[in-house]
Scaffold this motif. Structure first.
Motif, PDB file in Angstrom:
ATOM      1  N   ILE A 268     -16.609   9.684   1.522  1.00 59.26           N
ATOM      2  CA  ILE A 268     -15.714  10.702   2.474  1.00 59.26           C
ATOM      3  C   ILE A 268     -15.096  11.345   1.431  1.00 59.26           C
ATOM      4  O   ILE A 268     -14.776  12.628   1.435  1.00 59.26           O
ATOM      5  CB  ILE A 268     -14.722   9.628   3.049  1.00 59.26           C
ATOM      6  N   ARG A 269     -14.652  10.677   0.257  1.00 55.70           N
ATOM      7  CA  ARG A 269     -13.724  11.524  -0.733  1.00 55.70           C
ATOM      8  C   ARG A 269     -14.436  12.183  -1.766  1.00 55.70           C
ATOM      9  O   ARG A 269     -14.180  13.139  -2.287  1.00 55.70           O
ATOM     10  CB  ARG A 269     -12.829  10.604  -1.576  1.00 55.70           C
ATOM     11  N   GLY A 270     -15.812  11.848  -2.124  1.00 58.18           N
ATOM     12  CA  GLY A 270     -16.753  12.685  -3.108  1.00 58.18           C
ATOM     13  C   GLY A 270     -16.412  12.415  -4.567  1.00 58.18           C
ATOM     14  O   GLY A 270     -16.917  12.824  -5.362  1.00 58.18           O
ATOM     15  N   VAL A 271     -15.373  11.228  -4.852  1.00 54.37           N
ATOM     16  CA  VAL A 271     -15.336  10.861  -6.127  1.00 54.37           C
ATOM     17  C   VAL A 271     -15.011   9.432  -6.283  1.00 54.37           C
ATOM     18  O   VAL A 271     -14.763   8.797  -5.163  1.00 54.37           O
ATOM     19  CB  VAL A 271     -14.002  11.617  -6.871  1.00 54.37           C
ATOM     20  N   GLN A 272     -15.285   8.822  -7.673  1.00 45.24           N
ATOM     21  CA  GLN A 272     -15.166   7.504  -7.558  1.00 45.24           C
ATOM     22  C   GLN A 272     -13.745   7.040  -7.556  1.00 45.24           C
ATOM     23  O   GLN A 272     -12.761   7.907  -8.079  1.00 45.24           O
ATOM     24  CB  GLN A 272     -15.792   7.172  -8.930  1.00 45.24           C
ATOM     25  N   GLY A 273     -13.523   5.913  -7.188  1.00 46.79           N
ATOM     26  CA  GLY A 273     -12.032   5.295  -6.930  1.00 46.79           C
ATOM     27  C   GLY A 273     -11.837   3.902  -7.344  1.00 46.79           C
ATOM     28  O   GLY A 273     -10.808   3.313  -6.736  1.00 46.79           O
ATOM     29  N   ALA A 274     -12.529   3.518  -8.186  1.00 42.96           N
ATOM     30  CA  ALA A 274     -12.528   2.180  -8.640  1.00 42.96           C
ATOM     31  C   ALA A 274     -10.853   1.805  -9.302  1.00 42.96           C
ATOM     32  O   ALA A 274     -10.320   0.930  -8.522  1.00 42.96           O
ATOM     33  CB  ALA A 274     -13.552   1.643  -9.590  1.00 42.96           C
ATOM     34  N   GLY A 275     -10.537   2.597 -10.005  1.00 43.21           N
ATOM     35  CA  GLY A 275      -9.048   2.614 -10.788  1.00 43.21           C
ATOM     36  C   GLY A 275      -8.028   2.734  -9.484  1.00 43.21           C
ATOM     37  O   GLY A 275      -7.095   2.053  -9.728  1.00 43.21           O
ATOM     38  N   VAL A 276      -8.332   3.851  -8.678  1.00 42.81           N
ATOM     39  CA  VAL A 276      -7.236   3.998  -7.841  1.00 42.81           C
ATOM     40  C   VAL A 276      -7.364   2.669  -6.613  1.00 42.81           C
ATOM     41  O   VAL A 276      -5.986   2.323  -6.341  1.00 42.81           O
ATOM     42  CB  VAL A 276      -7.812   5.130  -6.613  1.00 42.81           C
ATOM     43  N   LEU A 277      -8.373   1.947  -6.281  1.00 44.95           N
ATOM     44  CA  LEU A 277      -8.301   0.815  -5.592  1.00 44.95           C
ATOM     45  C   LEU A 277      -7.523  -0.344  -6.474  1.00 44.95           C
ATOM     46  O   LEU A 277      -6.870  -0.923  -5.484  1.00 44.95           O
ATOM     47  CB  LEU A 277      -9.940   0.307  -5.332  1.00 44.95           C
ATOM     48  N   LYS A 278      -7.731  -0.402  -7.531  1.00 43.66           N
ATOM     49  CA  LYS A 278      -7.012  -1.496  -8.229  1.00 43.66           C
ATOM     50  C   LYS A 278      -5.489  -1.435  -8.155  1.00 43.66           C
ATOM     51  O   LYS A 278      -4.682  -2.134  -8.018  1.00 43.66           O
ATOM     52  CB  LYS A 278      -7.430  -1.486  -9.917  1.00 43.66           C
ATOM     53  N   THR A 279      -5.083  -0.006  -8.214  1.00 44.82           N
ATOM     54  CA  THR A 279      -3.870   0.354  -8.196  1.00 44.82           C
ATOM     55  C   THR A 279      -3.192  -0.040  -6.757  1.00 44.82           C
ATOM     56  O   THR A 279      -2.156  -0.552  -6.589  1.00 44.82           O
ATOM     57  CB  THR A 279      -3.450   1.998  -8.297  1.00 44.82           C
ATOM     58  N   LEU A 280      -3.816   0.399  -5.622  1.00 41.24           N
ATOM     59  CA  LEU A 280      -3.257   0.157  -4.569  1.00 41.24           C
ATOM     60  C   LEU A 280      -3.359  -1.635  -4.155  1.00 41.24           C
ATOM     61  O   LEU A 280      -2.612  -2.078  -3.567  1.00 41.24           O
ATOM     62  CB  LEU A 280      -4.267   0.616  -3.399  1.00 41.24           C
ATOM     63  N   LEU A 281      -4.187  -2.101  -4.561  1.00 40.56           N
ATOM     64  CA  LEU A 281      -4.305  -3.736  -4.590  1.00 40.56           C
ATOM     65  C   LEU A 281      -3.487  -4.393  -5.401  1.00 40.56           C
ATOM     66  O   LEU A 281      -2.499  -5.419  -5.073  1.00 40.56           O
ATOM     67  CB  LEU A 281      -5.594  -4.112  -5.343  1.00 40.56           C
TER      68      LEU A 281
END
Length: 226
Positions: A146-159
């Protein structure tokens, strides 16, 4: 000569029985001393607890009938709804929580900003959180699509901020982890449940403001040209 008697022709204001009953109904019900004391305890509990608590949770903890606690909580909600109070008690995430009234948000926000820098989500984090909120449960590959970019770091922040949590694994090849929003997400955004999520148009306005804020920060941080 005959005396004349003058009568006051001004029509007298009359009040119907329905109006009298309506006026008396508007008066707050008088509580017994025991109920008034319990209501004060409930007010203190709602004030000190960070997590919204339901009437049943509070009643179980106090050993009181849930109907009695719920009735007194309704009294509190009505009492704090009066204009002389700057805070309100409302249902959030299935429980009762005390918060500032919407009409005072801007002045309170200005005051808080004067004390310390506000904690904000970055634009990528805000976008990822919105995708999860509207599409949950959802996997990281689906978010990437959906976003078109990797988001592993963002997911960790939200977690780490407890705004999202894992929700098992999807039954497909690789069994990727599913993500969903949390109760903390509802609390932070002042939502009673997911049905109160802002519309996509409202979210786009939030996103636009976030972009403006980031641009302003970048511009202020940029070194001056000679």
């Amino acid at each position: 000569m005959e005396d004349t008697i003058q009568t006051d022709s001004t029509p007298q204001e009359t009040v119907s029985a329905d109006e009298l009953l309506a006026g008396s109904a508007a008066q707050p019900a008088v509580l017994s001393s025991d109920d008034a004391q319990l209501k004060a305890v409930l007010e203190a509990i709602v004030y000190v607890t960070e997590e919204p608590l339901s009437a049943i949770q509070i009643a179980d903890a106090l050993g009181e009938p849930s109907e009695r606690v719920e009735k007194l909580l309704e009294h509190l909600v009505a009492e704090f709804d009066r204009p002389e109070h700057g805070v309100t008690i409302r249902e959030v995430a299935g429980g009762y929580k005390m918060a500032t009234k919407a009409e005072h948000h801007e002045r309170v926000r200005t005051f808080v900003r004067s004390l310390r820098p506000p904690i904000k989500l970055s634009l990528p984090a805000l976008e990822t959180l919105a995708v999860i909120a509207y599409k949950q449960p959802i996997t990281a590959p689906e978010i990437l699509e959906i976003r078109g970019v990797q988001g592993a770091g963002v997911l960790k922040t939200l977690l780490d901020r407890k705004l999202i949590a894992t929700a098992g694994r999807k039954n497909v090849i690789g069994k990727p982890i599913l993500y969903k929003t949390t109760k903390e997400f509802l609390v932070q955004f002042g939502l009673k449940d997911l049905s109160e999520l802002p519309t996509l148009k409202e979210f786009e306005e939030i996103r636009r403001l976030a972009v403006s804020d980031e641009a302003a920060v970048s511009e202020n941080a940029a070194p001056e040209e000679n």
